[in-house]
Each structure stands twice: as C-alpha cells, then as structure tokens.
Design a protein around this motif. Structure first.
Motif, PDB file in Angstrom:
ATOM      1  N   ARG A  84     -22.931 -33.178  46.408  1.00  0.00           N
ATOM      2  CA  ARG A  84     -23.120 -32.523  45.116  1.00  0.00           C
ATOM      3  C   ARG A  84     -22.015 -32.920  44.144  1.00  0.00           C
ATOM      4  NH1 ARG A  84     -20.668 -28.698  42.782  1.00  0.00           N
ATOM      5  NH2 ARG A  84     -19.629 -27.958  44.660  1.00  0.00           N
ATOM      6  N   ARG A  85     -20.780 -32.973  44.617  1.00  0.00           N
ATOM      7  CA  ARG A  85     -19.658 -33.357  43.754  1.00  0.00           C
ATOM      8  C   ARG A  85     -19.827 -34.793  43.246  1.00  0.00           C
ATOM      9  NH1 ARG A  85     -14.665 -30.536  43.908  1.00  0.00           N
ATOM     10  NH2 ARG A  85     -14.856 -28.594  45.057  1.00  0.00           N
ATOM     11  N   ARG A  86     -20.294 -35.677  44.120  1.00  0.00           N
ATOM     12  CA  ARG A  86     -20.521 -37.070  43.697  1.00  0.00           C
ATOM     13  C   ARG A  86     -21.609 -37.137  42.638  1.00  0.00           C
ATOM     14  NH1 ARG A  86     -20.425 -38.174  49.391  1.00  0.00           N
ATOM     15  NH2 ARG A  86     -18.396 -38.980  49.976  1.00  0.00           N
ATOM     16  N   ALA A  87     -22.665 -36.358  42.836  1.00  0.00           N
ATOM     17  CA  ALA A  87     -23.784 -36.375  41.885  1.00  0.00           C
ATOM     18  C   ALA A  87     -23.380 -35.804  40.521  1.00  0.00           C
ATOM     19  CB  ALA A  87     -24.961 -35.573  42.447  1.00  0.00           C
ATOM     20  N   ASP A  88     -22.491 -34.806  40.533  1.00  0.00           N
ATOM     21  CA  ASP A  88     -22.070 -34.162  39.291  1.00  0.00           C
ATOM     22  C   ASP A  88     -20.948 -34.901  38.573  1.00  0.00           C
ATOM     23  OD1 ASP A  88     -23.915 -32.202  39.794  1.00  0.00           O
ATOM     24  OD2 ASP A  88     -22.453 -30.706  40.476  1.00  0.00           O
ATOM     25  N   ALA A  89     -20.250 -35.775  39.261  1.00  0.00           N
ATOM     26  CA  ALA A  89     -19.071 -36.437  38.678  1.00  0.00           C
ATOM     27  C   ALA A  89     -19.468 -37.656  37.863  1.00  0.00           C
ATOM     28  CB  ALA A  89     -18.117 -36.865  39.789  1.00  0.00           C
ATOM     29  N   ALA A  90     -18.599 -37.982  36.945  1.00  0.00           N
ATOM     30  CA  ALA A  90     -18.768 -39.228  36.194  1.00  0.00           C
ATOM     31  C   ALA A  90     -18.597 -40.386  37.180  1.00  0.00           C
ATOM     32  CB  ALA A  90     -17.716 -39.300  35.090  1.00  0.00           C
ATOM     33  N   PRO A  91     -19.201 -41.533  36.890  1.00  0.00           N
ATOM     34  CA  PRO A  91     -19.081 -42.670  37.808  1.00  0.00           C
ATOM     35  C   PRO A  91     -17.623 -42.979  38.153  1.00  0.00           C
ATOM     36  CG  PRO A  91     -20.656 -43.151  36.065  1.00  0.00           C
ATOM     37  CD  PRO A  91     -20.009 -41.831  35.720  1.00  0.00           C
ATOM     38  N   GLY A  92     -17.363 -43.061  39.456  1.00  0.00           N
ATOM     39  CA  GLY A  92     -16.018 -43.408  39.928  1.00  0.00           C
ATOM     40  C   GLY A  92     -15.032 -42.261  39.863  1.00  0.00           C
TER      41      GLY A  92
END
Length: 155
Positions: free
Chosen positions: A101-109
C-alpha cells in the motif's frame, strides 16, 4: 487406520508437519501475503493439534507425576511455538500488505517502508518452529512417552 492416535503418533505427526511447514517457509515467494495465508493455517492447525494432545494427556493423568508434568510442559511449549509462529506469519502478511500500500501511494521512487520486513517475521517464525523438533526429541530422550515401534527412529 485407527480412529484415535496414540500420543506418540500425534507427536510424530506434529513434528513431521512442522518440518514440512519449515521447508515451505524456506521456499521464496514473490507475494508474501498470498503465499503465507495457507502457512498461517498450517501453524494454527499444529497449535490446535498440540493443544488437543495436551488436553488428552491432562485428562488421562488426574494425579500427574513429575514426568507427566514435564511431558505436559513440553507439549504446551510445542503448542505455544506453533501458535507464536502463526502470529509471526500473520504479522508478515500484514507488513507485506502495508508495504504494498505504501508503494502504491508513494511518488515514484519515494516509498518509505517500515521494518521489520516480512522476511524478518518469516525468519522469526522459522526460529520458533525449530523449537518443536527439539522438544519432540527431548520428550523421547527423557522417555516421557512410549515411542511408536513402527515409526520412531532413534537418533
């Protein structure tokens, strides 16, 4: 096949199932959440079997000797190790989903992942599972239970 297993047969099965679960946890999985759900069920079933064995042994020893109490203690430790391993695996699933979920919500990289990682929870679970064969061997070493002549191999 008998309707009821002897305590030694039940311990044999618990230990064999523990070793199979341990091997399954050592197999890399691309998606921890999906791969671990059945392993959590396996750990819970191990704990349930050990707890049923504990209850059966306790019910059949109304005046337990010191050896009986040591056997009950070790069977309870087996149940706890399996239950704690299941909890660690559930934590690994939760962390894997949270990190996804954190990866999906975060800006790229820019994903910020928190620790411990799912793999660290899995390692903790395998460490807990390692206790079960050790307790099994201690039960047989101390002759707390009569081994099955057809299945038990001295080590």
């Amino acid at each position: 096949m008998p309707d009821r297993f002897t305590p030694a047969q039940t311990l044999d099965r618990i230990t064999a199932d523990t070793l199979a679960l341990h091997r399954a946890l050592r197999t890399p999985a691309p998606d921890h959440a999906t791969a671990l759900a059945p392993r959590i069920i396996d750990a819970q079933e191990l704990a349930g079997t050990a707890l049923r064995l504990f209850l059966d042994l306790a019910e059949h020893t109304p005046q337990p000797s010191s050896a009986d109490l040591l056997l009950l203690e070790r069977v309870a430790q087996i149940a706890r190790a399996a239950q704690d391993a299941g909890a660690e695996l559930a934590a690994a699933v939760a962390r894997a989903v949270e990190n996804r979920r954190r990866r999906a919500d975060a800006a790229p990289g820019r994903a910020v992942l928190i620790g411990p990682s799912p793999q660290q929870f899995i390692e903790s679970a395998t460490d807990l599972l390692d206790r079960i064969p050790a307790l099994y061997h201690a039960i047989h070493r101390d002759r707390l239970i009569t081994p099955n002549p057809l299945t038990h191999q001295p080590h």
